[in-house]
Design a protein around this motif. Sequence first.
Motif, PDB file in Angstrom:
ATOM      1  N   SER A   1      -4.834  -4.214  -5.267  1.00  0.00           N
ATOM      2  CA  SER A   1      -4.152  -4.398  -4.197  1.00  0.00           C
ATOM      3  C   SER A   1      -4.641  -5.406  -3.411  1.00  0.00           C
ATOM      4  O   SER A   1      -4.348  -6.510  -2.576  1.00  0.00           O
ATOM      5  CB  SER A   1      -3.502  -3.532  -3.455  1.00  0.00           C
TER       6      SER A   1
ATOM      7  N   TRP B   1      -9.893   5.837   4.472  1.00  0.00           N
ATOM      8  CA  TRP B   1      -8.920   5.482   3.514  1.00  0.00           C
ATOM      9  C   TRP B   1      -9.059   3.840   3.185  1.00  0.00           C
ATOM     10  O   TRP B   1      -9.493   3.073   4.113  1.00  0.00           O
ATOM     11  CB  TRP B   1      -7.507   5.344   4.253  1.00  0.00           C
TER      12      TRP B   1
ATOM     13  N   GLU C   1       2.284   1.838  -3.620  1.00  0.00           N
ATOM     14  CA  GLU C   1       1.230   2.565  -4.727  1.00  0.00           C
ATOM     15  C   GLU C   1       1.007   3.804  -4.040  1.00  0.00           C
ATOM     16  O   GLU C   1       0.744   4.708  -5.026  1.00  0.00           O
ATOM     17  CB  GLU C   1       0.007   1.620  -4.544  1.00  0.00           C
ATOM     18  N   ARG C   2       0.979   4.417  -2.574  1.00  0.00           N
ATOM     19  CA  ARG C   2       0.339   5.593  -2.555  1.00  0.00           C
ATOM     20  C   ARG C   2       1.949   6.567  -2.945  1.00  0.00           C
ATOM     21  O   ARG C   2       1.342   7.698  -3.415  1.00  0.00           O
ATOM     22  CB  ARG C   2       0.479   5.724  -0.897  1.00  0.00           C
TER      23      ARG C   2
ATOM     24  N   SER D   1       0.518  -0.978  -0.010  1.00  0.00           N
ATOM     25  CA  SER D   1       0.077  -0.037   0.137  1.00  0.00           C
ATOM     26  C   SER D   1       0.824   1.244   0.077  1.00  0.00           C
ATOM     27  O   SER D   1       0.664   2.193  -0.700  1.00  0.00           O
ATOM     28  CB  SER D   1      -0.913  -0.115   1.105  1.00  0.00           C
ATOM     29  N   GLU D   2       1.978   1.306   0.817  1.00  0.00           N
ATOM     30  CA  GLU D   2       2.663   2.468   1.011  1.00  0.00           C
ATOM     31  C   GLU D   2       3.367   2.610  -0.475  1.00  0.00           C
ATOM     32  O   GLU D   2       3.528   3.846  -1.023  1.00  0.00           O
ATOM     33  CB  GLU D   2       3.852   2.077   1.773  1.00  0.00           C
TER      34      GLU D   2
ATOM     35  N   LEU E   1      -8.395   0.374   0.585  1.00  0.00           N
ATOM     36  CA  LEU E   1      -7.228  -0.225  -0.257  1.00  0.00           C
ATOM     37  C   LEU E   1      -7.579  -0.299  -1.513  1.00  0.00           C
ATOM     38  O   LEU E   1      -8.790  -0.530  -1.950  1.00  0.00           O
ATOM     39  CB  LEU E   1      -6.865  -1.712   0.171  1.00  0.00           C
TER      40      LEU E   1
END
Length: 822
Positions: free
Chosen positions: A811, A805, A784-785, A781-782, A807
């Motif tokens: 993902s 937030w 992709e952010r 996730s980090e 997902l």
Amino acid sequence: MSTFIKPENALKRAEELINVGQKQAALQVLHDLITSKRYRTWQKALEKIMFKYVELCVDMRNSRFAKDGLIQYRIVCQQVNVSSLEEVIKHFMHLSTERAEQAHSQVEALEEALDVDDLEMDKRPEDLMLSYVSGCGEKGKNRSDRELVAPWFKFLWDTYRTVLEILKNNSKLEALYAMTAHRAFQFCKTYKRTTEFRRLCEIIRNHLVNLNKYSNQRDRPDLTAPESLQLYLETRMEQLKIVTELDLWQEAFRSVEDIHGLMSQVKKSPKPSLMVIYYSNLTEIFWVADSHLYHAYAWLKLFGLQKNYNKNLSQKDLQLIAASVLLAALSVAPYDHKHGTSHLELENHKERNLCMAGLINFTLDAERKSREVLSRASLLTELTANGVMSRVPQEVKDLYYLLENEFLPLDLASRVQPLLAKIAKLGGKLSTASAVPEVQLSQYIPALEKLTTLRVLKQAALVFQTMKIDMISKIIPFFDFAVVEKIAVDAVKYNFVSMKIDHLNGSVYFGNVDVEVNTLCDHLTKLTESLNKVWYLIHPPAPKQSKLEERLYHLSGIVETEHRRLLARKSIIENLKEEHERQMLEMEREEESKRLKMQKITQEAGRKRLEVEYRERERARIRKEIAVKEMQEAQALLEAQRRKVGKRKKPLVEGEVTKQALIELTLSEQLKERQELEKKLQKLAKTMDHLERARHENESLLIEQAWERRLDEERICYEPEQLRAREESKRNHAEDLRRKTRLSRMLEHADAMRQKINERRVAIGKMERDQMWKLIFLIISEEERIKRLQLGGDRRHSSRGGGTWRLPSSSANSWSSSRNRS
């Protein structure tokens, strides 16, 4: 090559061979042992073997084997026990010297026995011819003496060379090297071996050159060490001393150069005792070479050393040495030998002066154009400064003042003659405190008489213009007029005296004696001056020039032209002389080159001829040895056949007894003996076969009985052992059943415990997997952010407001599927 487990076995084998008279085989056994790579570690047994080895080498005069063995033993002892090598070498030299002295003592005519030009040369062809054609008697005895003594002296000389070659440039054996060199010097001195002495000096010189060339190698002597320098200098001083006693003056000069080079190399001042020996021998060398100036300077150095360092020297001895210094200085010629010499001769003379001055520790300036520092005048001045004049005897002092300070052209020789007679009686052996053994002043008398003659001629030339030859002979009583004339020729040649001898009138004319050209030039000049004076006296200057004045004017021009022409003619004559001298020099060089080439061709032809003759002699010797050996073998075969005939009582070979017949007879006898021996062996084998068969038949019954007894004994032991094993197996089985019954009650509890442990492991594993996947989810996730931020996702995220937030679908799907799979 025989191999031995222990070196002692080789020594025993060699002694056995020596006892039966096979010394060559014993020597070969020890040589194989010493040169073997198996025995490269030093041990005490090797030292005993080396003592026996060198004894055999000396007995058989085998210098080649001795050298090989000592070189191998040096390799073994170099780093472990070098003193052992020293003892072996001393023993080797002692044996060689002793055997040579024994051979020397056995001959009566030593001079004829040692009449050998070169100890390293084989027999000459004329010696071989003489040995065949001469009969017995006294000449045969002398040749037998030569054959007895010369080989031992040759072996002793080879011993010294071998030892010096082994010990060269070895820092641990410097003292032994010096001792060997001294003994070799004494050998050459005692038996007048001049050829070997020259070779010995060259060997030692080459050793020093190699030492300087390879100074960085291991175990090389260090010449900067005081002990090493002292040994090398003492060896060279002994060499210089012996070479002067043998009158080898060329080799003596080379020895002096070696000593000077050694002292210059280490740049250390040797001991005064060694320098005294050096300068005392240098005085003899310079005197023999007619270098009186350097002879006098060497005496001056010797006087300074004796006066400053020898406190035990008596005043009488010092007085004689001072007298030698002054007389040597007076013996120097009073004129310069460089007058009238060519440029090449001047350069050679300058180089020679530099070399000589270096030998006596004087430094000359090679670039100096004026007169040299070393001269007769400077030498006499230095004698006064060093106090030599105050120590000389009164007769020598009076002689010095007469020859150098008095002007007595008619009475000088008559006053000098009684002084020379007194001086000739002075001298003799000095005391033991002096390093110079003796001083002989009589050797300077001929040179002083020549100096007196030159002084008389020089002073007479200043007083007289003409003298009768009889008058010259009267005022110079030392020589006949022919000798005086020869002395005068040298003096005129070197511009010391100007004189001319007219034998027709019996007169001697003193003054300038010019050549014809110079006389003509002076005559025309005087004529011109006289005519000018006459012209001015007869016809004073007038306003109008007369005809005589015009003629005289033209005459002066003619004289000037003639003068220039004569000067040009003189220059042409000198050029022609130089060209003639150059052509003669070229011709001499060509002749010398041709002579050297012919000499080289002759020497090469002689060498080849000697080689061919040597090979022919070797072939003849080998053929002779083969014939002698065949004859000995035939005799041995004949004796063997005679013994066999004596035993068997059979006749020998009929007819002429030859080696071939004896060999055939021996072969036939050997064949018969072999056939008889084979028959005997076959008969013996048959007998042994019957005996063996009978023995086997008798043994078979005994073997069967022993086998049955063995079976009964084993059966008695086997049955009780089987019963005991069966009872033991029953007891073990009952014990195993009892243990199984007791452990079966805990089986249910063990299964329950195992199930609980497995369930706990499954729960723990599931918890760890959940944590791992959560961590993976956060990482993905980090990532992709971060990608969205880079692509402008921040603006879309801000437009949504403060929502929850979520997902990303891709993902989340991937994460859920992976978790389900796990």
